[in-house]
Design a protein around this motif. Structure first.
Motif, PDB file in Angstrom:
ATOM      1  N   HIS A  39       0.836  -1.204   0.000  1.00  0.00           N
ATOM      2  CA  HIS A  39       0.000   0.000   0.000  1.00  0.00           C
ATOM      3  C   HIS A  39       0.872   1.257   0.000  1.00  0.00           C
ATOM      4  N   ASN A  40       0.309   2.334  -0.522  1.00  0.00           N
ATOM      5  CA  ASN A  40       0.987   3.634  -0.541  1.00  0.00           C
ATOM      6  C   ASN A  40       2.415   3.535  -1.068  1.00  0.00           C
ATOM      7  N   LYS A  41       2.528   2.941  -2.251  1.00  0.00           N
ATOM      8  CA  LYS A  41       3.853   2.746  -2.842  1.00  0.00           C
ATOM      9  C   LYS A  41       4.468   4.075  -3.268  1.00  0.00           C
ATOM     10  N   VAL A  42       5.686   4.283  -2.799  1.00  0.00           N
ATOM     11  CA  VAL A  42       6.434   5.489  -3.118  1.00  0.00           C
ATOM     12  C   VAL A  42       7.863   5.088  -3.467  1.00  0.00           C
ATOM     13  N   ASN A  43       8.303   5.463  -4.644  1.00  0.00           N
ATOM     14  CA  ASN A  43       9.668   5.210  -5.093  1.00  0.00           C
ATOM     15  C   ASN A  43      10.592   6.217  -4.408  1.00  0.00           C
ATOM     16  N   MET A  44      11.682   5.730  -3.810  1.00  0.00           N
ATOM     17  CA  MET A  44      12.560   6.615  -3.042  1.00  0.00           C
ATOM     18  C   MET A  44      13.270   7.644  -3.934  1.00  0.00           C
ATOM     19  N   LYS A  45      13.623   7.282  -5.153  1.00  0.00           N
ATOM     20  CA  LYS A  45      14.250   8.243  -6.069  1.00  0.00           C
ATOM     21  C   LYS A  45      13.259   9.370  -6.383  1.00  0.00           C
ATOM     22  N   GLU A  46      12.015   9.009  -6.633  1.00  0.00           N
ATOM     23  CA  GLU A  46      10.990  10.015  -6.907  1.00  0.00           C
ATOM     24  C   GLU A  46      10.679  10.847  -5.657  1.00  0.00           C
ATOM     25  N   LEU A  47      10.741  10.212  -4.493  1.00  0.00           N
ATOM     26  CA  LEU A  47      10.519  10.943  -3.242  1.00  0.00           C
ATOM     27  C   LEU A  47      11.631  11.966  -3.030  1.00  0.00           C
ATOM     28  N   LYS A  48      12.850  11.566  -3.286  1.00  0.00           N
ATOM     29  CA  LYS A  48      13.983  12.489  -3.179  1.00  0.00           C
ATOM     30  C   LYS A  48      13.769  13.682  -4.106  1.00  0.00           C
ATOM     31  N   GLU A  49      13.353  13.411  -5.329  1.00  0.00           N
ATOM     32  CA  GLU A  49      13.091  14.491  -6.292  1.00  0.00           C
ATOM     33  C   GLU A  49      11.966  15.408  -5.816  1.00  0.00           C
ATOM     34  N   ALA A  50      10.933  14.838  -5.225  1.00  0.00           N
ATOM     35  CA  ALA A  50       9.822  15.651  -4.708  1.00  0.00           C
ATOM     36  C   ALA A  50      10.308  16.571  -3.589  1.00  0.00           C
ATOM     37  N   PHE A  51      11.181  16.077  -2.715  1.00  0.00           N
ATOM     38  CA  PHE A  51      11.742  16.904  -1.643  1.00  0.00           C
ATOM     39  C   PHE A  51      12.576  18.038  -2.245  1.00  0.00           C
ATOM     40  N   GLU A  52      13.375  17.707  -3.251  1.00  0.00           N
ATOM     41  CA  GLU A  52      14.208  18.725  -3.886  1.00  0.00           C
ATOM     42  C   GLU A  52      13.351  19.785  -4.580  1.00  0.00           C
ATOM     43  N   GLN A  53      12.296  19.346  -5.244  1.00  0.00           N
ATOM     44  CA  GLN A  53      11.391  20.290  -5.903  1.00  0.00           C
ATOM     45  C   GLN A  53      10.684  21.180  -4.883  1.00  0.00           C
ATOM     46  N   ALA A  54      10.512  20.686  -3.668  1.00  0.00           N
ATOM     47  CA  ALA A  54       9.893  21.483  -2.600  1.00  0.00           C
ATOM     48  C   ALA A  54      10.903  22.440  -1.957  1.00  0.00           C
ATOM     49  N   GLY A  55      12.154  22.398  -2.434  1.00  0.00           N
ATOM     50  CA  GLY A  55      13.162  23.337  -1.960  1.00  0.00           C
ATOM     51  C   GLY A  55      14.165  22.792  -0.966  1.00  0.00           C
ATOM     52  N   MET A  56      14.060  21.515  -0.609  1.00  0.00           N
ATOM     53  CA  MET A  56      15.010  20.929   0.336  1.00  0.00           C
ATOM     54  C   MET A  56      16.334  20.670  -0.396  1.00  0.00           C
ATOM     55  N   SER A  57      17.448  20.713   0.337  1.00  0.00           N
ATOM     56  CA  SER A  57      18.747  20.442  -0.277  1.00  0.00           C
ATOM     57  C   SER A  57      19.452  19.307   0.461  1.00  0.00           C
ATOM     58  N   SER A  58      20.507  18.783  -0.160  1.00  0.00           N
ATOM     59  CA  SER A  58      21.300  17.677   0.410  1.00  0.00           C
ATOM     60  C   SER A  58      20.400  16.518   0.829  1.00  0.00           C
ATOM     61  N   VAL A  59      19.429  16.173  -0.002  1.00  0.00           N
ATOM     62  CA  VAL A  59      18.420  15.165   0.330  1.00  0.00           C
ATOM     63  C   VAL A  59      18.992  13.762   0.178  1.00  0.00           C
ATOM     64  N   LYS A  60      18.824  12.962   1.234  1.00  0.00           N
ATOM     65  CA  LYS A  60      19.216  11.553   1.203  1.00  0.00           C
ATOM     66  C   LYS A  60      18.076  10.725   1.764  1.00  0.00           C
ATOM     67  N   THR A  61      17.767   9.623   1.091  1.00  0.00           N
ATOM     68  CA  THR A  61      16.761   8.700   1.620  1.00  0.00           C
ATOM     69  C   THR A  61      17.484   7.485   2.185  1.00  0.00           C
ATOM     70  N   TYR A  62      16.816   6.827   3.119  1.00  0.00           N
ATOM     71  CA  TYR A  62      17.374   5.601   3.686  1.00  0.00           C
ATOM     72  C   TYR A  62      16.288   4.538   3.737  1.00  0.00           C
ATOM     73  N   ILE A  63      16.557   3.422   3.152  1.00  0.00           N
ATOM     74  CA  ILE A  63      15.674   2.286   2.926  1.00  0.00           C
ATOM     75  C   ILE A  63      14.309   2.734   2.413  1.00  0.00           C
ATOM     76  N   ASN A  64      13.456   1.800   2.172  1.00  0.00           N
ATOM     77  CA  ASN A  64      12.228   2.033   1.419  1.00  0.00           C
ATOM     78  C   ASN A  64      11.033   2.409   2.291  1.00  0.00           C
ATOM     79  N   SER A  65      11.285   2.748   3.573  1.00  0.00           N
ATOM     80  CA  SER A  65      10.160   2.991   4.479  1.00  0.00           C
ATOM     81  C   SER A  65       9.927   4.459   4.803  1.00  0.00           C
ATOM     82  N   GLY A  66      10.499   5.364   4.002  1.00  0.00           N
ATOM     83  CA  GLY A  66      10.202   6.774   4.184  1.00  0.00           C
ATOM     84  C   GLY A  66      11.034   7.475   5.231  1.00  0.00           C
ATOM     85  N   ASN A  67      12.344   7.370   5.107  1.00  0.00           N
ATOM     86  CA  ASN A  67      13.277   8.052   5.993  1.00  0.00           C
ATOM     87  C   ASN A  67      14.120   8.981   5.132  1.00  0.00           C
TER      88      ASN A  67
END
Length: 184
Positions: free
Chosen positions: A15-43
Motif C-alpha cells: 500500500h501507498n507505494k512510493v519510489n525513493m528516487k521520486e521521493l527524493k526528487e519531490a523533496f528537492e522540488q519542494a526546496g530541500m537540499s542535500s536530500v538523502k533517503t534511507y531504505i524504502n520505508s520513508g526516511n
C-alpha cells in the motif's frame, strides 16, 4: 537546519507505494537540499532554512501533489533527533536476541503519560519515554507475549511512526555526516 523526515505508512504491505528516487526528487522540488533517503520505508535526511512546522506542511503537500497520497510526515531537527537516538540504550538492538523499536510521536501524544496508554507488560516489555518518542525493547523469545502487538489499530497507533533501532541509528549517522559537511 538539518532535518529528518519520517513518513508514516508508505510501502507497507503493498500500500501507498512510493519510489525513493521520486521521493527524493519531490523533496528537492519542494526546496530541500542535500536530500538523502534511507531504505524504502520513508526516511529522509535533508537541509532547509525554514521552520519545522513550515517544512512539514510543504512536504505533506509535495507528497500529495507528486504521489496523490495523504501521508503524514513527522519532522525532527538535528538536535531533537540526536536526543532521541542517543537515549537508545547502546545494548538495545534489532537482532536475533532483541526486538527494539522507537515509536516516534506526533505532537498530540508527545508527553510522559503516553506510556500509560501503551499495553505494556512490565515483566516483558521495556519502554522509556523521551521527548518526541518512546523507546521500546523486548527479548525475541517474548515478542508474542508482549503487549505492544495490541497497539495496532488504536487511536494512539495512528499518531506514531515506528522504526527499529538499527534504522534510527543509521538515520542519526546520516544526519551527523550532513552536519559535518555543512560545518565545513
Amino acid at each position: 537546519m538539518i532535518y529528518a523526515a519520517l513518513l508514516r505508512g508508505i510501502n507497507v504491505g503493498g500500500h501507498n507505494k512510493v519510489n525513493m528516487k521520486e521521493l527524493k526528487e519531490a523533496f528537492e522540488q519542494a526546496g530541500m537540499s542535500s536530500v538523502k533517503t534511507y531504505i524504502n520505508s520513508g526516511n529522509i535526511v535533508f537541509q532547509d532554512s525554514r521552520e519545522k512546522a513550515q517544512v512539514t506542511v510543504l512536504l505533506e503537500q509535495a507528497i500529495l501533489e507528486q504521489f496523490a497520497l495523504r501521508i503524514k510526515v513527522l519532522v525532527y531537527s538535528f538536535d531533537e533527533y540526536s536526543r532521541i537516538a542517543q537515549a537508545v540504550p547502546p545494548e538495545w538492538a534489532n537482532d536475533k536476541q532483541l526486538k527494539s523499536d522507537v515509536l516516534f510521536l506526533w505532537q498530540q501524544v508527545d508527553q510522559q503519560n503516553v506510556l500509560e496508554q501503551l499495553p505494556l507488560k512490565p515483566d516483558i516489555d521495556r519502554a522509556v519515554y523521551v521527548p518526541g518518542a518512546v523507546l521500546w525493547s523486548v527479548d525475541r523469545e517474548h515478542v508474542s507475549k508482549s503487549g505492544m502487538a495490541k497497539i495496532v489499530g488504536t487511536t494512539l497507533y495512528k499518531q506514531v511512526t515506528i522504526r527499529n533501532v538499527n534504522t534510527v541509528r543509521k538515520i542519526y549517522e546520516l544526519m551527523r555526516e550532513l552536519e559535518g559537511q555543512v560545518a565545513k
